[in-house]
Scaffold this motif. Structure first.
Motif, short mmCIF file in Angstrom:
data_model
loop_
_atom_site.label_atom_id
_atom_site.label_comp_id
_atom_site.label_asym_id
_atom_site.label_seq_id
_atom_site.Cartn_x
_atom_site.Cartn_y
_atom_site.Cartn_z
N ILE A 11 -112.12 50.43 152.75
CA ILE A 11 -112.74 51.26 151.71
C ILE A 11 -114.17 50.79 151.42
O ILE A 11 -115.06 51.61 151.18
CB ILE A 11 -111.87 51.23 150.43
CG1 ILE A 11 -110.51 51.91 150.69
CG2 ILE A 11 -112.58 51.89 149.24
CD1 ILE A 11 -110.57 53.36 151.14
N ARG A 15 -117.56 53.05 151.77
CA ARG A 15 -118.65 53.24 150.80
C ARG A 15 -120.01 53.15 151.50
O ARG A 15 -120.88 54.00 151.31
CB ARG A 15 -118.57 52.15 149.71
CG ARG A 15 -117.41 52.31 148.76
CD ARG A 15 -117.56 51.44 147.52
NE ARG A 15 -117.26 50.05 147.69
CZ ARG A 15 -116.08 49.47 147.44
NH1 ARG A 15 -115.06 50.18 146.99
NH2 ARG A 15 -115.90 48.18 147.62
N ARG A 113 -106.06 40.54 151.74
CA ARG A 113 -105.88 39.11 151.42
C ARG A 113 -105.13 38.93 150.10
O ARG A 113 -104.38 37.98 149.94
CB ARG A 113 -107.22 38.37 151.40
CG ARG A 113 -108.23 38.88 150.39
CD ARG A 113 -109.62 38.32 150.68
NE ARG A 113 -110.64 38.79 149.73
CZ ARG A 113 -111.17 40.01 149.72
NH1 ARG A 113 -110.76 40.92 150.57
NH2 ARG A 113 -112.10 40.34 148.86
N1 GSH Z 1 -116.32 43.62 147.17
C1 GSH Z 1 -116.39 43.71 148.60
C2 GSH Z 1 -115.01 43.95 149.15
C3 GSH Z 1 -114.91 43.60 150.58
C4 GSH Z 1 -113.47 43.69 151.05
O1 GSH Z 1 -112.55 43.18 150.39
N2 GSH Z 1 -113.28 44.35 152.19
C5 GSH Z 1 -111.94 44.48 152.68
C6 GSH Z 1 -111.75 45.80 153.39
S1 GSH Z 1 -112.03 47.15 152.33
C7 GSH Z 1 -111.64 43.37 153.68
O2 GSH Z 1 -112.41 43.12 154.57
N3 GSH Z 1 -110.51 42.72 153.48
C8 GSH Z 1 -110.08 41.69 154.34
C9 GSH Z 1 -108.96 40.92 153.70
O3 GSH Z 1 -108.65 41.18 152.55
O4 GSH Z 1 -108.41 40.09 154.39
C10 GSH Z 1 -117.33 44.85 148.99
O5 GSH Z 1 -117.46 45.78 148.21
O6 GSH Z 1 -117.95 44.77 150.07
#
Ligand code: GSH
Length: 220
Positions: A11, A15, A113
Motif C-alpha cells: 500500500i 501511494r 512485520r
Molecule cells: N510508513 C512507511 C510504511 C512502509 C511499509 O511498512 N511498507 C510495507 C509494505 S506496504 C512493507 O514493506 N512491509 C514489510 C514488512 O512489514 O515486513 C511508508 O509509508 O513508506
C-alpha cells in the motif's frame, strides 16, 4: 535515473505509484521486492533500506529515499504540477493531517512485520490477529468519515475539487482495508471520495491488482 523498489501488494508503494502517475513521472527501473516471499528481509535489500520496508527510491545514484510521505513531498517539490498539496498553510495542514491518519496510524497496524510479530512472537491465533488489524482500520475510517463529512473544506475530493495527497492516502487506506475484508459501507463520505478518485485514470491504473504479478482478487 529513477529506480523504485516496490511490490504490487504494498500500500505504501501504491501511494507513491499514484503520486508518480498523477505527476506523469515514470521510473526508469522497477525492482520487485516480493513481500510474500520475505524478500524485504534479505541482506541485499536491507543494505538499501535498513528498515526493510518498501517503497524505496534511488534517484541518480543519490542516497536512498524512504517513507512514502517523504517521497511524495519530494515529488511535490520537484514536480509541482499538478499540485498535490493546497497552496495555503492551513489547507496543507489539513491534507497532511488526513494523510497521517492513514499513513502513520492505521496502515502500520496491518503490515506484514506487525502481523508476523503478533502471530509468531505473541502467539496470537490468526483470527485474533485479523480482528486487531480490522479494528484499527475501522477506527481510522471512522475518524476519516467524521472529518470528511463535517468539514466544509471537503469537496469532490478530500480537500476541495482537486486531488491531493490526502486522496492518495485515503485510496490506499480503502484498498488496504479491503484486503482485510473491511468495507466502506459504514463510511459513505469516504466511499464517495474513493469512488471519485477511482475515476481518475492515474489513480485507477496504480491499483495494486492492476500491477504485474498481482492475482485477480485478494483477501488477507
Ligand atoms: N510508513 C512507511 C510504511 C512502509 C511499509 O511498512 N511498507 C510495507 C509494505 S506496504 C512493507 O514493506 N512491509 C514489510 C514488512 O512489514 O515486513 C511508508 O509509508 O513508506
Amino acid at each position: 535515473m529513477m529506480k523504485m523498489f516496490s511490490f504490487w501488494r504494498s500500500i505504501a508503494s501504491f501511494r507513491v505509484r499514484m503520486a508518480l502517475n498523477l505527476k506523469g513521472v515514470v521510473p526508469d527501473e522497477l525492482v520487485d521486492i516480493d513481500l510474500l516471499k520475505g524478500k524485504q528481509r534479505e541482506d541485499s535489500f536491507r543494505a538499501i533500506n535498513p528498515q526493510m520496508v518498501i517503497p524505496a527510491l534511488i534517484i541518480d545514484n543519490g542516497p536512498v529515499m524512504y517513507q512514502s510521505m517523504a517521497i511524495m513531498e519530494y515529488l511535490e517539490e520537484t514536480h509541482p504540477k499538478p499540485p498535490l498539496l493546497p497552496s495555503d498553510p492551513r489547507g496543507r495542514a489539513r491534507v497532511r493531517g488526513l494523510s497521517q491518519i492513514c499513513v502513520s496510524d492505521a496502515h502500520p497496524m496491518s503490515v506484514p512485520r506487525v502481523r508476523n510479530y503478533l502471530l509468531n512472537d505473541l502467539k496470537l491465533p490468526n483470527d485474533t490477529m485479523l480482528a486487531w488489524v480490522k479494528h484499527w482500520q475501522n477506527e481510522a475510517l471512522r475518524a476519516l468519515e467524521t472529518h470528511l463529512a463535517r468539514d466544509k473544506e471537503t469537496g469532490r475530493y478530500c480537500h476541495g475539487d482537486s486531488v491531493t495527497i490526502a486522496d492518495i492516502c485515503l485510496v490506499g487506506q480503502a484498498v488496504g482495508s479491503s484486503f482485510f475484508e473491511v468495507g466502506l459501507q459504514p463510511y459513505p463520505t469516504v466511499k464517495r471520495i474513493v469512488d471519485a478518485c477511482m475515476q481518475v485514470e492515474a489513480i485507477a491504473k496504480s491499483h495494486p491488482l492492476k500491477q504485474p504479478g498481482a492475482p485477480a482478487s485478494i483477501s488477507h
